[in-house]
Write an enzyme that holds these catalytic residues in place. Structure first.
Site, PDB file in Angstrom:
ATOM      1  N   ASN A 176       4.187   5.333  15.868  1.00 27.54           N
ATOM      2  CA  ASN A 176       4.156   4.855  14.188  1.00 27.54           C
ATOM      3  C   ASN A 176       5.545   5.400  14.126  1.00 27.54           C
ATOM      4  O   ASN A 176       5.666   6.547  13.322  1.00 27.54           O
ATOM      5  CB  ASN A 176       3.099   5.136  13.675  1.00 27.54           C
ATOM      6  CG  ASN A 176       3.231   5.096  12.012  1.00 27.54           C
ATOM      7  OD1 ASN A 176       4.312   4.316  11.741  1.00 27.54           O
ATOM      8  ND2 ASN A 176       2.170   5.100  11.286  1.00 27.54           N
ATOM      9  N   PHE A 177       6.597   4.596  14.228  1.00 25.19           N
ATOM     10  CA  PHE A 177       8.120   4.972  13.527  1.00 25.19           C
ATOM     11  C   PHE A 177       8.585   4.094  12.374  1.00 25.19           C
ATOM     12  O   PHE A 177       9.559   3.722  12.024  1.00 25.19           O
ATOM     13  CB  PHE A 177       9.037   4.590  14.629  1.00 25.19           C
ATOM     14  CG  PHE A 177       9.143   5.405  15.801  1.00 25.19           C
ATOM     15  CD1 PHE A 177       8.225   6.697  16.080  1.00 25.19           C
ATOM     16  CD2 PHE A 177      10.007   5.177  16.915  1.00 25.19           C
ATOM     17  CE1 PHE A 177       8.190   7.418  17.001  1.00 25.19           C
ATOM     18  CE2 PHE A 177      10.140   5.992  17.887  1.00 25.19           C
ATOM     19  CZ  PHE A 177       9.162   7.186  18.345  1.00 25.19           C
ATOM     20  N   CYS A 195      13.581 -32.713  -0.729  1.00 24.89           N
ATOM     21  CA  CYS A 195      12.720 -33.698  -1.223  1.00 24.89           C
ATOM     22  C   CYS A 195      11.468 -33.729  -0.463  1.00 24.89           C
ATOM     23  O   CYS A 195      10.263 -33.623  -0.805  1.00 24.89           O
ATOM     24  CB  CYS A 195      13.326 -35.204  -1.131  1.00 24.89           C
ATOM     25  SG  CYS A 195      13.661 -35.635   0.311  1.00 24.89           S
ATOM     26  N   CYS A 233       5.316 -38.577  -9.025  1.00 26.70           N
ATOM     27  CA  CYS A 233       5.373 -37.335  -9.856  1.00 26.70           C
ATOM     28  C   CYS A 233       6.890 -37.160 -10.006  1.00 26.70           C
ATOM     29  O   CYS A 233       6.950 -36.133 -10.770  1.00 26.70           O
ATOM     30  CB  CYS A 233       4.669 -36.318  -8.773  1.00 26.70           C
ATOM     31  SG  CYS A 233       5.503 -35.950  -7.431  1.00 26.70           S
ATOM     32  N   CYS A 246      18.993 -32.821   3.640  1.00 25.63           N
ATOM     33  CA  CYS A 246      18.690 -31.488   3.649  1.00 25.63           C
ATOM     34  C   CYS A 246      17.265 -31.010   3.829  1.00 25.63           C
ATOM     35  O   CYS A 246      16.791 -30.060   3.989  1.00 25.63           O
ATOM     36  CB  CYS A 246      19.221 -30.844   2.370  1.00 25.63           C
ATOM     37  SG  CYS A 246      18.204 -31.408   0.652  1.00 25.63           S
ATOM     38  N   ASN A 282       0.647  -1.103  -0.092  1.00 23.30           N
ATOM     39  CA  ASN A 282      -0.071   0.032  -0.093  1.00 23.30           C
ATOM     40  C   ASN A 282       0.965   1.082   0.061  1.00 23.30           C
ATOM     41  O   ASN A 282       2.155   1.345   0.465  1.00 23.30           O
ATOM     42  CB  ASN A 282      -0.883  -0.019   1.242  1.00 23.30           C
ATOM     43  CG  ASN A 282      -0.163   0.658   2.467  1.00 23.30           C
ATOM     44  OD1 ASN A 282      -0.271   1.801   2.617  1.00 23.30           O
ATOM     45  ND2 ASN A 282       0.336  -0.388   3.043  1.00 23.30           N
ATOM     46  N   CYS A 323       5.983   4.123   8.903  1.00 23.89           N
ATOM     47  CA  CYS A 323       5.294   4.284   7.850  1.00 23.89           C
ATOM     48  C   CYS A 323       6.370   4.503   6.904  1.00 23.89           C
ATOM     49  O   CYS A 323       7.066   5.400   7.110  1.00 23.89           O
ATOM     50  CB  CYS A 323       4.411   5.351   7.838  1.00 23.89           C
ATOM     51  SG  CYS A 323       3.366   5.444   6.534  1.00 23.89           S
ATOM     52  N   CYS A 355      10.526 -35.023  -6.255  1.00 21.59           N
ATOM     53  CA  CYS A 355      11.690 -35.212  -5.143  1.00 21.59           C
ATOM     54  C   CYS A 355      12.733 -35.280  -5.986  1.00 21.59           C
ATOM     55  O   CYS A 355      13.959 -34.752  -5.726  1.00 21.59           O
ATOM     56  CB  CYS A 355      11.333 -36.189  -4.120  1.00 21.59           C
ATOM     57  SG  CYS A 355      11.059 -37.932  -4.986  1.00 21.59           S
ATOM     58  N   CYS A 401       7.541 -32.678  -2.122  1.00 18.35           N
ATOM     59  CA  CYS A 401       6.704 -33.880  -1.791  1.00 18.35           C
ATOM     60  C   CYS A 401       5.004 -33.441  -1.863  1.00 18.35           C
ATOM     61  O   CYS A 401       4.870 -32.920  -0.886  1.00 18.35           O
ATOM     62  CB  CYS A 401       7.064 -35.296  -1.316  1.00 18.35           C
ATOM     63  SG  CYS A 401       5.979 -36.478  -1.164  1.00 18.35           S
TER      64      CYS A 401
END
Lengths: 453, 422
Positions: free
Chosen positions: B132-133, B385, B346, B382, B73, B135, B349, B389
């Site tokens: 408000n510091f 995969c 599919c 890691c 915004n 905006c 992985c 998945c």
């Protein structure tokens, strides 16, 4: 009981033959399904497509609004990807292999997405392909059906000039003349042929019949190579009494008339029996019903387990109100004053043969159907005489070729239904591609097919 | 049933969900509807000097068919006359005395302006103030908003002015447009702020219209940097919140967590990392106030399941588990396992491991379905995969410790252990 035409109003015909698988109405609707695609690696859908369309790739392209890219992905594997999106039995091909089936979830509507991309390409006449510079060779193709057009397009892209000899007045073959009209409209078929030939370098000579207007020898002399893709045509005979009675038609002709003459012109009975349970039988039965037949009964001598059509196809017929009589072998067609009145069938039971396979065995019981029209859809016969006259080696009328379409005559190649006896449109498209590849190699190597039959 | 009520510096609310300072809290009409819907409190949209807004003001980032993953915004602080805002705040406090009413402020950059504004706001009966510091647009050019938040020294002075006048709790709202939120947070705490809130929006360009070539949002053919928020910023907000929770100075004060809170799960995560209340904006702007029902209900059910009686039972509980990298146990090792019963073949992985990780998945060709198995000796654990998945619990990570004892990088180096050991 009467066999007559003009049974319905124009509005009714239009309604009955409108698109059975409507396209996505909006971009958003297509996006929802396209975004469900997992983008599988080495995707099962692609492997299950006879033309190997890279399905995850084109769907991903749809998700990024790259519709031109999606259309190119589809057409570069399958130049009839537009028509195939409407007529392919996807439930046993790409969509049947979708991994979502293994998760008990709805498969991605691949055909509908394919249609989303291709329909726009065809309607807006996108020029997706460019011809390479001419290589100074010309090829004659017999038949402007899926195999012939696919072969022509692939050759023309490589800079080969192609002339197609087509016996009908329109191109598209089975797509234009042999498939239920609520799947593809005649207009679409025309647009599709135009889209394919808009590449340039493809001249279609309509109304030219091989063996009558032009001979194979003439083609061999005038062209650097010949590709035969004239399909199959003649309906198989039943060889039962009464087959010559008025009111007995074959499904191929029946569907051809619907496609060629317009719906009101095609006569149909009140009580119609369709013999067979393949795709053509379903197309004949559903269309007979949609033309205004009161009662349509499919008669098949085995059970649902053995039927050649898919369950989805059968369901179209059932939803149209067609009935199915399983385990009934047609024995005789009876008539009065030369016109069909009854179809008499033997009731059949299946018994395991020595190899354990269930075989139909005729029983004493008879099934009598009161009918005024019988449509035969028990398979098609190859053009055996023509093939014999061309002095081509063949197997029961199916042209004998090597894996890649080389026939027994040097410089003559073949593919599609005239080789395999009749498969799906998509198989013919792939055959055309394969044929083009081997023809190009033949042309570039100076006229020697590498592995002759 | 658990008790989800919150007590933030004595400001009580029936639940920890406050609507953040933004369009949903800029007028009585909205705030009353929010309270009726069940919101625990509001931070009234920032009051300050006169501003004028432009249009359009918002833009968003969509991802894979999901809309508004990120929201942006270029709106300014409240553009309604101050006296109307003050009158309406007082009315809302009177009508819903059990809900938290915090008022966001951004006065001109001098002591008198702040004092005057605070006096007027306190007269409404509001329960707290939020400075408000943060905006990031429009106000910075005047030396306000993020211009204050980005400079700890200025921020400290402003907080000090505020504390001279304020008699109700003061919350300082931090900007994320800094390399670390801690220095400004410390300055604010040292200057006396009672609490902190974070994050404000992150400066951004959400995208460019590929037909007009004008970035979003389009204001008559031009655009400007906006403030980014929504689900996309949550991970950044959580990180910044954690640094505030870990710091010895800033952790002395309570925090109101902000940044992409859309569900009760998000809220629980913010609270586990130290927030006492959470502020919601984008989700409410997108779906309306009705989302409060599931926000409360879901939190309540989760607390029951976990045996938490009040929110204090879990606030900050996850903070100690976030440590520095060199404290992590090198001997901990996991290996992926693919459940072949659940696998849908599919190949995601496989290709992500092949192209993006350590080539630790084996492909056995099949038609149409390939079979994928883990090469355990190659797997570095890691997690990639498992992350890609699409089937729940199909890929699991199994523990294969490399050694019994806890061993971190510092100790690893001290002992001079070989690098390629594992």
């Amino acid at each position: 009981m009467a066999v007559r035409n003009n049974r319905l109003t124009a509005e009714e015909y239009a309604q009955h033959f409108s698109d059975i698988h409507p396209p996505f109405e909006t971009r958003d609707a297509a996006m929802v399904d396209a975004n469900r695609c997992l983008f599988c690696y080495d995707a099962p859908c692609t492997k299950s497509c006879p033309t190997g369309i890279n399905v995850p790739k084109f769907i991903k392209q749809i998700t990024t609004d790259n519709i031109k890219g999606a259309a190119f992905t589809i057409f570069s594997s399958n130049i009839m990807g537009g028509g195939c999106a409407k007529v392919c039995p996807v439930e046993k091909l790409c969509e049947g292999a979708c991994v979502y089936n293994l998760m008990e979830e709805e498969a991605i509507p691949i055909a509908r997405l394919q249609r989303y991309a291709t329909e726009r390409a065809i309607a807006q006449k996108w020029q997706l392909f460019e011809r390479k510079p001419g290589i100074g060779k010309k090829v004659a193709i017999v038949g402007a059906g899926p195999a012939g057009l696919s072969c022509a397009h692939a050759l023309s892209r490589e800079g080969v000039d192609v002339t197609i000899f087509e016996k009908e007045e329109k191109g598209g073959g089975l797509m234009t003349y042999g498939i239920a009209a609520y799947k593809v409209t005649p207009e679409f078929c025309c647009d599709e042929v135009d889209f394919i030939t808009s590449l340039g370098g493809i001249d279609i000579q309509y109304g030219k019949v091989l063996g009558q207007d032009v001979t194979l020898t003439e083609l061999q002399q005038a062209y650097d190579a010949v590709y035969l893709a004239f399909g199959v045509g003649m309906a198989r005979q039943l060889y039962i009494p009464g087959e010559q009675l008025e009111g007995v038609v074959d499904a191929i002709n029946f569907i051809y008339d619907i496609r060629n003459s317009g719906y009101p012109a095609v006569p149909v009975g009140d009580q119609v029996a369709v013999i067979g349970m393949g795709m053509t039988a379903i197309d004949a039965a559903t269309q007979a019903k949609r033309l205004g037949a009161k009662e349509v009964t499919l008669v098949y001598r085995r059970t649902q387990q053995e039927m050649p059509c898919t369950e989805a196809e059968m369901n179209i017929a059932l939803l149209d109100g067609c009935k199915i009589v399983w385990l009934a072998a047609p024995a005789e067609i009876r008539g009065e004053e030369g016109r069909v009145t009854q179809l008499v069938c033997h009731a059949v039971k299946l018994e395991a043969d020595a190899g354990g396979r269930r075989q139909p065995v005729i029983t004493d019981e008879k099934i009598v159907l009161p009918v005024d029209m019988v449509i035969k859809a028990t398979g098609q016969m190859p053009f055996e005489q023509l093939i014999h006259d061309c002095q081509l080696q063949h197997n029961n009328g199916k042209i004998a070729v090597t894996d890649n379409g080389v026939t027994s005559i040097n410089g003559v190649f073949s593919g599609g239904d005239c080789v395999n006896g009749g498969k799906e449109v998509v198989d013919a498209v792939q055959a055309g591609k394969d044929g083009a590849k081997v023809i190009l190699a033949y042309l570039l190597e100076g006229g020697n097919a590498r592995n002759s039959l | 049933m658990a008790d989800i009520s919150a007590n933030f510096l004595g400001i009580r609310s029936p639940n920890p969900y406050w609507l953040a300072s933004a369009p949903p809290t800029d007028k009585k009409l909205n705030v009353l509807r929010a309270f009726e819907a069940g919101w625990g409190g509001v931070v009234w949209k920032t009051l300050g000097s006169q501003v004028k807004n432009v249009s359009s003001r918002y833009s968003s980032v969509d991802y894979n068919g999901s809309r508004v993953m990120g929201f942006n915004n270029i709106e300014l602080i409240s553009d309604r006359p101050l006296d109307i805002n003050l009158k309406e705040i007082a009315e809302c406090v009177r009508l819903f005395p059990d809900r938290a009413m915090i008022v966001s402020l951004m006065a001109d950059n001098n002591r008198e302006s702040w004092h005057e504004l605070i006096r007027k706001v306190e007269d409404t009966g509001a329960h707290g103030l939020e400075l408000n510091f943060g905006c990031p647009h429009g106000m910075t050019e005047r030396g306000m908003g993020a211009a204050v938040g980005q400079d700890p020294e200025i921020a400290g002075s402003v907080v000090a002015w505020v504390m001279e006048a304020a008699t109700i709790p003061v919350i300082t709202k931090l900007t994320p447009n800094v390399h670390s939120v801690v220095p400004t947070g410390r300055a604010a705490v040292q200057a006396g702020t009672h609490a902190l809130s974070l994050i404000n929006t992150i400066q951004s360009v959400t995208g460019v219209d590929l037909d007009t070539f004008i970035p979003n949002p389009n204001v008559g053919g031009q655009s400007t940097f906006g403030g980014y928020c929504g689900p996309a910023v949550k991970p950044i907000a959580l990180k910044m919140l954690t640094t505030i929770s870990q710091d010895p100075v800033t952790s002395r004060v309570p925090v109101s967590g902000i940044g992409g809170v859309s569900t009760w799960k998000d809220a629980a995560e913010f609270m586990l990392l130290g927030a006492t209340t959470v502020q919601v904006c984008t989700a409410a702007m997108r779906y309306g106030f009705r989302i409060i029902e599931d926000l409360c209900d879901g939190l309540n059910n989760w607390m029951d399941e976990k045996g938490f009686r009040t929110i204090d039972d879990f606030i900050g509980r996850s903070v100690p588990t976030l440590t520095s990298w060199d404290e992590l146990d090198i001997n901990y090792h996991i290996v992926a396992h693919i459940n072949q019963e659940k696998c849908i073949h599919c190949g995601l992985c496989y290709i992500s491991c092949e192209d993006g990780s350590h080539q630790a998945i084996n492909l056995a060709y099949g038609n149409p379905y390939n079979t994928y198995t883990i090469k355990e000796e190659e797997c570095v654990g890691c997690n990639l995969c498992k992350l890609v998945c699409p089937v729940d619990n199909c890929i699991t990570m199994e523990e294969h410790r490399k050694g019994d004892e806890y061993l971190n990088w510092k100790e690893f180096q001290r002992r001079g252990l070989p690098l390629n050991d594992h």
